[in-house]
Design a protein around this motif. Sequence first.
Motif: not given
Length: 222
Positions: A154-162
């Motif tokens: 699920t895209p909204l469960n991901r966190k940005p890293l870089e």
Amino acid sequence: MYFLLAISTVLAQTPTTPVWPNSWTVPFVEDTYSIIGVNQVSGTWYYDYTLGASRMDRSNGRYDMFCGKNDWFGFFDTPCTHLVNNGIRYLYYPQLQICCNCCSQADGCGVIMPTWLQNATYVGSQMYNGTIPSYVWLMMGNSPNIYQETQDPTPLNRKPLELNNGLADRFMLPGVWNTTFSNTVFNVPTYCNSKYMCDTSSFCGQVRGSGGKSEFLKYLKG
């Protein structure tokens, strides 16, 4: 038959393109590249698409494309903030209490859309910094832009890293993505005046003159 099966397997493994939550804040570390080498600053990023507001605080604005290429601010170290509020992108220097109107939403200086990566190409997965499983995405601009995020269906469960903007800069987001904060962070300082424009020879002035179609702003709303 084998060829079709291989394609189906690849497509089945391709995750849905990234989507950001409508509201969040996260600390960052930014590397910028120039003829004198790599310069690193820390900061905090606030974002609320519903309000049409964003704020990016840098511990030193000297090497930022906007903050540094504005009058004499590229010649010394001082914090700088980008603040988008009510369709205007302000630049302000809190230690000096100096502020100017960089550009408007009509120039392309609004708030980046949560779906700005919808046309990104999935590159694959890797271990970010050797420890975090990540999805890797390519977004082409004047140079290749590489976006990495944590893995989840699920895209909204991901966190940005870089976010690596090719030859321009590299944002590393090692901190906690927080979706709860006070919207008072978007209050415009009392010493800001929307009628006081940033220097016409600054990067802000160039963006106003070109309609805001720079590499940095072309995904923004407006």
